[in-house]
Every structure is written in structure tokens, then in C-alpha cells.
Design a protein around this motif. Structure first.
Motif, PDB file in Angstrom:
ATOM      1  N   ASP A   1       0.820  -1.206   0.000  1.00 46.11           N
ATOM      2  CA  ASP A   1       0.000   0.000   0.000  1.00 46.11           C
ATOM      3  C   ASP A   1       0.859   1.263   0.000  1.00 46.11           C
ATOM      4  OD1 ASP A   1      -2.551  -1.037  -0.166  1.00 46.11           O
ATOM      5  OD2 ASP A   1      -2.910  -1.043   1.999  1.00 46.11           O
ATOM      6  N   VAL A   2       2.020   1.222   0.657  1.00 49.10           N
ATOM      7  CA  VAL A   2       2.889   2.404   0.710  1.00 49.10           C
ATOM      8  C   VAL A   2       4.003   2.354  -0.331  1.00 49.10           C
ATOM      9  CG1 VAL A   2       2.383   2.841   3.127  1.00 49.10           C
ATOM     10  CG2 VAL A   2       4.395   1.466   2.534  1.00 49.10           C
ATOM     11  N   ASN A   3       4.403   1.162  -0.736  1.00 43.95           N
ATOM     12  CA  ASN A   3       5.407   1.022  -1.791  1.00 43.95           C
ATOM     13  C   ASN A   3       5.042  -0.157  -2.686  1.00 43.95           C
ATOM     14  OD1 ASN A   3       7.551   0.838  -3.517  1.00 43.95           O
ATOM     15  ND2 ASN A   3       9.126   0.629  -1.943  1.00 43.95           N
ATOM     16  N   PRO A   4       4.285   0.081  -3.746  1.00 41.52           N
ATOM     17  CA  PRO A   4       3.848  -1.013  -4.617  1.00 41.52           C
ATOM     18  C   PRO A   4       4.966  -1.653  -5.419  1.00 41.52           C
ATOM     19  CG  PRO A   4       3.219   1.111  -5.543  1.00 41.52           C
ATOM     20  CD  PRO A   4       3.744   1.387  -4.165  1.00 41.52           C
TER      21      PRO A   4
ATOM     22  N   ALA B   1       1.712 -24.050   0.572  1.00 37.75           N
ATOM     23  CA  ALA B   1       1.505 -23.000  -0.425  1.00 37.75           C
ATOM     24  C   ALA B   1       0.827 -23.519  -1.685  1.00 37.75           C
ATOM     25  CB  ALA B   1       2.846 -22.349  -0.782  1.00 37.75           C
ATOM     26  N   ARG B   2       0.813 -24.831  -1.884  1.00 34.83           N
ATOM     27  CA  ARG B   2       0.081 -25.369  -3.044  1.00 34.83           C
ATOM     28  C   ARG B   2      -1.400 -25.018  -2.938  1.00 34.83           C
ATOM     29  NH1 ARG B   2       1.758 -28.179  -7.112  1.00 34.83           N
ATOM     30  NH2 ARG B   2       3.664 -29.446  -7.096  1.00 34.83           N
ATOM     31  N   GLU B   3      -1.951 -25.225  -1.770  1.00 32.80           N
ATOM     32  CA  GLU B   3      -3.377 -24.961  -1.573  1.00 32.80           C
ATOM     33  C   GLU B   3      -3.625 -23.528  -1.132  1.00 32.80           C
ATOM     34  OE1 GLU B   3      -7.228 -26.875   0.824  1.00 32.80           O
ATOM     35  OE2 GLU B   3      -5.209 -27.710   1.101  1.00 32.80           O
ATOM     36  N   TYR B   4      -2.647 -22.946  -0.418  1.00 34.66           N
ATOM     37  CA  TYR B   4      -2.835 -21.602   0.121  1.00 34.66           C
ATOM     38  C   TYR B   4      -1.647 -20.708  -0.271  1.00 34.66           C
ATOM     39  CZ  TYR B   4      -6.112 -24.257   2.986  1.00 34.66           C
ATOM     40  OH  TYR B   4      -7.111 -25.098   3.408  1.00 34.66           O
ATOM     41  N   PRO B   5      -1.533 -20.337  -1.538  1.00 36.33           N
ATOM     42  CA  PRO B   5      -0.434 -19.461  -1.956  1.00 36.33           C
ATOM     43  C   PRO B   5      -0.624 -18.046  -1.406  1.00 36.33           C
ATOM     44  CG  PRO B   5      -1.994 -19.752  -3.757  1.00 36.33           C
ATOM     45  CD  PRO B   5      -2.447 -20.677  -2.649  1.00 36.33           C
ATOM     46  N   ILE B   6       0.448 -17.279  -1.421  1.00 34.83           N
ATOM     47  CA  ILE B   6       0.397 -15.889  -0.962  1.00 34.83           C
ATOM     48  C   ILE B   6      -0.168 -15.032  -2.094  1.00 34.83           C
ATOM     49  CG2 ILE B   6       1.706 -13.949  -0.050  1.00 34.83           C
ATOM     50  CD1 ILE B   6       1.606 -16.367   1.810  1.00 34.83           C
ATOM     51  N   LYS B   7      -1.362 -14.485  -1.883  1.00 35.73           N
ATOM     52  CA  LYS B   7      -2.035 -13.683  -2.904  1.00 35.73           C
ATOM     53  C   LYS B   7      -2.564 -12.396  -2.280  1.00 35.73           C
ATOM     54  CE  LYS B   7      -3.461 -17.329  -6.129  1.00 35.73           C
ATOM     55  NZ  LYS B   7      -4.607 -17.938  -6.844  1.00 35.73           N
ATOM     56  N   PRO B   8      -1.731 -11.381  -2.153  1.00 37.75           N
ATOM     57  CA  PRO B   8      -2.221 -10.099  -1.624  1.00 37.75           C
ATOM     58  C   PRO B   8      -3.214  -9.461  -2.580  1.00 37.75           C
ATOM     59  CG  PRO B   8       0.022  -9.883  -2.443  1.00 37.75           C
ATOM     60  CD  PRO B   8      -0.304 -11.342  -2.499  1.00 37.75           C
ATOM     61  N   LYS B   9      -3.980  -8.520  -2.081  1.00 44.42           N
ATOM     62  CA  LYS B   9      -5.006  -7.857  -2.890  1.00 44.42           C
ATOM     63  C   LYS B   9      -4.411  -7.128  -4.093  1.00 44.42           C
ATOM     64  CE  LYS B   9      -4.879  -3.653  -0.042  1.00 44.42           C
ATOM     65  NZ  LYS B   9      -5.623  -2.787   0.901  1.00 44.42           N
TER      66      LYS B   9
ATOM     67  N   THR C   1       0.197 -10.724  -7.340  1.00 48.79           N
ATOM     68  CA  THR C   1       1.382 -11.486  -6.929  1.00 48.79           C
ATOM     69  C   THR C   1       2.670 -11.023  -7.599  1.00 48.79           C
ATOM     70  OG1 THR C   1       0.929 -13.135  -8.659  1.00 48.79           O
ATOM     71  CG2 THR C   1      -0.018 -13.534  -6.479  1.00 48.79           C
ATOM     72  N   SER C   2       2.648  -9.872  -8.265  1.00 50.81           N
ATOM     73  CA  SER C   2       3.826  -9.449  -9.031  1.00 50.81           C
ATOM     74  C   SER C   2       5.026  -9.117  -8.156  1.00 50.81           C
ATOM     75  CB  SER C   2       3.494  -8.234  -9.898  1.00 50.81           C
ATOM     76  OG  SER C   2       3.227  -7.095  -9.097  1.00 50.81           O
ATOM     77  N   GLN C   3       4.806  -8.907  -6.845  1.00 47.84           N
ATOM     78  CA  GLN C   3       5.920  -8.540  -5.962  1.00 47.84           C
ATOM     79  C   GLN C   3       6.271  -9.656  -4.972  1.00 47.84           C
ATOM     80  OE1 GLN C   3       5.990  -5.808  -8.312  1.00 47.84           O
ATOM     81  NE2 GLN C   3       7.517  -5.523  -6.705  1.00 47.84           N
ATOM     82  N   ILE C   4       5.631 -10.807  -5.093  1.00 48.67           N
ATOM     83  CA  ILE C   4       5.844 -11.896  -4.134  1.00 48.67           C
ATOM     84  C   ILE C   4       6.987 -12.796  -4.597  1.00 48.67           C
ATOM     85  CG2 ILE C   4       4.815 -13.889  -3.012  1.00 48.67           C
ATOM     86  CD1 ILE C   4       3.713 -11.171  -2.100  1.00 48.67           C
TER      87      ILE C   4
END
Length: 611
Positions: free
Chosen positions: A257-260, A305-313, A316-319
Motif C-alpha cells: 500500500d505504501v510502496n507497490p 503453499a500449493r493450496e494456500y499461496p500468498i495472494k495479496p489484494k 502477486t507481481s511482488q511476491i
């Protein structure tokens, strides 16, 4: 401050006279100073599939090392009490390390956020002029050390000057030399999950316009065994406080939110549910046979992470997923209980635990820690296998570690010391560095590739622009079998790169018999230099920087009618060559530029242009 000495000037003058027969004269050079600030903010990275790219879609490879200390009681990178930071960073850059992972504690960042930075507990300011070390870490009185936040800011500035990128790693919530042993990102030194997030958001906001600090590793090695229940980090679909996947997603969203543009590095956990029997649950007692849990290295388990990957709103371009992996000298894991190979490691552990993320193009990976002792046996074999796997599959990495004082791995450095009049001496563990060096991003001809578009990485390195303009298509790098496509350079905005220079301005007059006379005045010039993808120092535009460039500059100054930009000789300096040759002050080509290039070739300067 940069100084050009009379002795070096004489060397250049002699070299030019040998070839041209002219008699060029040098102005006074001992007052030359320059300071440059690059605020282009154009080096941020993003992910597409399993790869990382710059703003123009050029692939990059992060290949670095860890330097711990901000996480410890000393509150600064270790050795700054007995080693000069610039000397250390010069060697780091010269050795091809393009990014540093700096472990740090949440407690320390909170002290900065509250405006009461913790003091540095490791060094005092030395007033002995024969033993001046890290003078910019002392206040104006020369006696009082700056605080820990100022040390961090100075280190980031120095990294920028050396063409090195950085990211932090929250090694523990509390300040503790053994804080990595603590399971979670909260629960110590008054750090809650909200405090942990707030402190990282504060730092990300502080550095949102400085692309030296390009990423945030949210927590080092979340771990704990399943039977510990709430005291252990888990990875599932719940909103429980100890669910690392949920906490990491919340934190990632707040930072973005502060640094995309920031990279968010997310490590794994230690154990995951095995699915061995119906009704098994996190926190239940372990079983000797048919265990409900599958183990891994601390921070290495991404099965969830297969079932629950990190997906911020924000997407995922920065993950970046960041497993840790070690060999048998750290712990004798079961997958080492055989004559292991890359295939057995993949089958028994790597693939289902973390390697599938890269292999299936789910996201990029950065092995945040790997390394160990050079035992000439199994551990060295494992390091070689992992190194080669990372090269073959374009996996980013930061080696653990530079420090000499890591008990279970040792370091890339064996010893550091400071000698009056000589500066810092660093003794590298050469066999370990030789193993590691093959996994540093470099051209086929061995030039280390930096992540800064404008600043070259050390004396044997090049900038990212230089690589994609002059090397990618012709020879490629040690990735993908050398098949690196040509790229598009990222040109700096000149209005954001300014240099204030005080230097002599030398006026040269050439007569018909090729003799010269000079006059010298001192002036202060504030300029806005052109910063682009050019090869600074390459006055003859042959794609390399060598003594022939020095000679052409001297010829063009001594006899511009023949060798200048409108000269009659077929090897005269072109307009582009003149821009390449202007490496000091951006005020036109002078003998100072020729001297600076020679000093660069002698290793006295680490990069061109000279700042």
C-alpha cells in the motif's frame, strides 16, 4: 572526495608522449571534489512467473550474501568496529555480490519508528588521525557515534554508491544474537503482529523513493513443530495468529500500500500436515509411525503453499518465495542418508517442499540462506549440487554468510582487520568463495552483472544497462545456457542526477607545430550529467575500456585538428566517444578524464564516471 595525484598524472603524460610526440600539460588536480546523488528510482523489480524483471522487462538474477549484525546486540553490521564500511563494500562489489541480505530485529526498527533509535553498542569514535575508521559513523564532534538508524541509512547510501542492492530480513522480533531460535514473528520485546506490520510499513514508507532497499523478507525461518500448537508457525487457510500464510499476506498488503514496487519475500515454515490419517489436526501429539507432520528445514517448508499461496489484494507481481536450505554439516537430515544426488534430493525433499514453485512457474524463488563448511565431503557435495541446480533453474539466492562468526556454517570471510595507513584487510575463504562464485550472475567472459541500471558493480563488473546493451545478445550470461535475449536499457532522467563539482578548468591551445600551452583557473560548476547506457571511458567506441582510450583522449587534446571530433585521422574521436570519455564533472573532455580512466584501469577507482 576524489583526488588525482601528480604522480599518476605524470604516468599518463609519459604514455601519451610516447605515442603522439605532443606535450600536453595538466592543470592542478589536487582540489577535485565531486558528489553525485541518483534519485531516478528506476531499479525496482517485479515477478512474472518464476522470473524477476526490471521495469523494461529485462530478466535479472539476484545473487548475493548475508551480512548480519543489525539483528544482534551490536545494532550494526558486524566488524564495523574494526573494518571500514567502504573497504568492505568495495570488496563485496569487486567479488561480484550484487545484493546483500541484512538481518535485523523488529525491536530495532520500532526504536527508529518511535524516534528513539537504539544506540550502536560495538564501536567508539577514534580520535587518533592515524587510525581513522568509518568517520561518517561519528557525529560532527568526532567523538560521538551516530545511532543505529543513522548507521543503517549510511549503509544504504554506501550500497547505492557501490552499485549494490539490499533487502532486510526480520530475523527475530527481539534484539538477540540467537534470536533466530525463536519460532514466531510476535511475542517478544512487546512485539505483536500489528507492531511487526506497522514497523515494516514505516520502513517501507521511509525508503519508498530509494531503490537501494528493494525488498522485505518478512520473517526469518518461522518454525516450530506441529505438536507445539499455537507456539509454532503453521501454513493453512485459517486466520489464526500463528498462521504464517495469513500473517504474511496481511503484512505484504500493508507494505505494498505504501510502496507497490517493493519485493516481498516470504519464507516457509518447519512442518506441515501430512494427511496421514483422517482427523489429524495441528497441535496433536506426534506419532512414531505414520506421523501427522512432514518436517523440513526451518523456513523451508512450502507444502502448504500449493493450496494456500500468498495472494495479496495487489496481486502477486511482488511476491518472492524464499526457502532456506542447508547440508548435513548443519543437521543430518534423512535425505542425506544415502549416496544422494540432485535426483534423490529432488525426489526425497526439494521438489515437493519448495522446488515445485519455481519448476511449475508459480512464482520466483530466492534461497535466502544456503552455505556451510568446506569439509571436502558430503556437505561440500550438497553445496555444489544446490549451486548447480540454482544456476540451471534461475533461482535467486543469498549465501549464508559473509560473517566469520557463524558457528554452524563459517563465512566467506575468514578474518578482517584495519591497519593505519593501509585500511581494511579482508581474508576471504578462497575455496568457499570459489564454489560460491560460480553462482554469481556474470557474463561468459566473467564480468559480474549488477542490478543498478547506471552504476557498475565493482572493478570487474558492469551495470544492468551495460549488460543488456553490450553483452546479453553477444555472449549472454551463466543463466539458461548463456541464451540471454537482448534487452532494452533504462535511461535515467538527467534532472534527477546532479553533480556539484569544484575542479580546475584547463584551457589548451594547440599551435601549428603541435605544441601546447595551458592556463588554469578554478571554478565551481554545477552540472546535470547525461546518465545513460553508454560505456564510460570508451573514447574510441570499440566496446572496451583500456589504455587506447587514454591515448586517444591525449591525442585529441594535443592535436584536435587531427584527432578531435572533426579530426582528419580515421581514428579520431567521435562525438559519441567524447561523451564516453567525459568521466569527471561532465564539463568536457580534459586531461583529468584521461587520468581518471587510467586510475580506473589500475583499480584505484571501482567505476566510471567518477563521482
Amino acid at each position: 572526495m576524489k583526488k588525482l595525484t601528480r604522480t599518476a598524472s605524470a604516468l599518463i603524460c609519459a604514455a601519451a608522449l610516447t605515442i603522439t610526440g605532443a606535450a600536453p600539460s595538466f592543470g592542478q588536480t589536487n582540489d577535485l571534489t565531486a558528489q553525485a546523488v541518483d534519485t531516478n528510482n528506476d531499479d525496482w523489480l517485479h515477478a512474472e512467473g518464476s522470473r524477476l524483471y526490471d521495469m523494461n522487462g529485462n530478466e535479472v538474477w539476484l545473487t548475493g550474501a548475508n551480512w548480519f549484525g543489525f539483528n544482534c546486540n551490536e545494532a550494526c553490521p558486524h566488524y564495523l568496529w574494526s573494518a571500514d564500511a567502504d573497504d568492505c563494500l568495495t570488496e563485496i562489489a569487486d567479488r561480484g555480490i550484487n545484493i546483500i541480505r541484512f538481518p535485523i530485529s523488529t525491536e530495532l526498527i520500532v526504536s527508529w519508528m518511535k524516534g528513539k533509535p537504539n544506540p550502536v553498542n560495538s564501536f567508539s569514535c577514534n580520535t587518533d588521525p592515524a587510525f581513522t575508521i568509518n568517520p561518517d559513523f561519528c557525529a560532527e564532534d568526532g567523538k560521538t557515534p551516530v545511532d543505529s538508524m543513522q548507521v543503517f541509512d549510511i549503509m544504504m547510501k554506501k550500497c547505492k554508491e557501490h552499485g549494490i542492492k539490499a533487502f532486510i530480513d526480520i530475523h527475530s522480533p527481539h534484539t538477540d544474537n540467537s534470536g533466530h531460535n525463536y519460532n514466531l514473528w510476535y511475542g517478544k520485546a512487546g512485539v505483536t503482529t500489528d507492531v511487526w506490520i506497522d514497523s515494516l510499513v514505516w520502513l517501507a514508507d521511509k525508503y519508498k523513493d530509494d531503490d537501494t532497499l528493494i525488498g522485505y523478507d518478512l520473517k526469518n525461518e518461522p518454525h516450530g513443530k506441529g505438536q507445539e500448537g499455537e507456539a509454532a508457525a503453521k501454513w493453512d487457510g485459517s486466520k489464526d495468529e500463528n498462521n504464517w500464510a495469513y500473517a504474511a499476506t496481511r503484512c505484504a498488503e500493508a507494505i505494498l500500500d505504501v510502496n507497490p514496487h517493493a519485493l516481498i519475500l516470504v519464507e516457509g515454515v518447519e512442518q506441515s500436515m501430512s494427511g496421514a490419517m483422517a482427523g489429524d489436526y495441528w497441535g496433536m501429539p506426534d506419532r512414531r509411525d505414520n506421523s501427522p507432520y512432514i518436517g523440513a528445514w526451518w523456513g523451508g517448508n512450502f507444502r502448504g503453499a500449493r493450496e494456500y499461496p500468498i495472494k495479496p489484494k495487489q496481486g502477486t507481481s511482488q511476491i518472492v518465495y524464499s526457502p532456506h536450505d542447508y547440508g548435513p554439516s548443519v543437521y543430518a537430515q534423512t535425505w542425506f542418508d544415502k549416496d544422494f544426488s540432485e535426483k534423490t534430493l529432488l525426489d526425497d525433499y526439494w521438489y515437493d517442499t519448495w522446488a515445485y514453485i519455481n519448476a511449475e512457474n508459480i512464482g520466483p524463488e530466492l534461497i535466502g540462506e544456503w552455505g556451510g563448511h568446506m569439509d571436502g565431503k558430503e556437505n561440500q557435495k550438497w553445496m555444489t549440487l544446490l549451486r548447480d541446480y540454482m544456476i540451471k533453474h534461475h533461482i535467486n539466492h543469498t549465501f549464508w554468510c559473509l560473517n566469520t562468526n557463524s558457528g554452524d556454517t563459517g563465512g566467506l570471510w575468514d578474518d578482517l582487520g584495519f591497519q593505519a595507513g593501509k585500511g581494511t584487510t579482508i581474508k576471504w575463504n578462497e575455496p568457499k568463495y570459489e564454489l560460491f562464485e560460480k553462482a554469481l550472475w556474470q557474463t561468459k567472459s566473467g564480468k559480474y552483472i549488477g542490478l543498478d541500471h547506471q552504476v557498475a558493480l565493482g572493478k570487474n563488473g558492469i551495470s544492468l544497462n551495460d549488460f543488456y546493451t553490450n553483452y546479453a545478445k553477444s555472449e549472454g550470461s551463466n543463466l539458461d545456457g548463456g541464451k540471454t535475449s537482448d534487452g532494452k536499457a533504462v535511461n535515467a532522467d538527467p534532472s534527477k542526477t546532479t553533480t556539484s563539482t569544484t575542479k580546475p578548468v584547463v584551457t589548451t591551445t594547440t599551435t601549428s607545430d603541435s605544441t601546447t600551452s595551458t592556463s588554469s583557473t578554478t571554478t565551481t560548476v554545477t552540472t546535470t550529467p547525461e546518465v545513460s547506457n553508454r560505456t564510460f571511458g570508451d573514447s574510441n567506441c570499440d566496446g572496451a575500456v583500456d589504455m587506447s582510450d587514454v591515448v586517444l583522449i591525449m591525442q585529441s587534446l594535443a592535436n584536435p585538428n587531427k584527432y578531435g571530433i572533426s579530426g582528419s585521422d580515421e581514428k579520431h574521436m567521435t562525438e559519441e566517444g567524447q561523451k564516453n570519455a567525459d568521466v569527471i564533472g561532465n564539463n568536457g573532455v580534459t586531461t583529468d578524464d584521461a587520468l581518471a580512466i587510467q586510475l580506473y584501469l589500475l583499480g584505484k577507482y571501482t567505476k566510471l564516471p567518477v563521482e
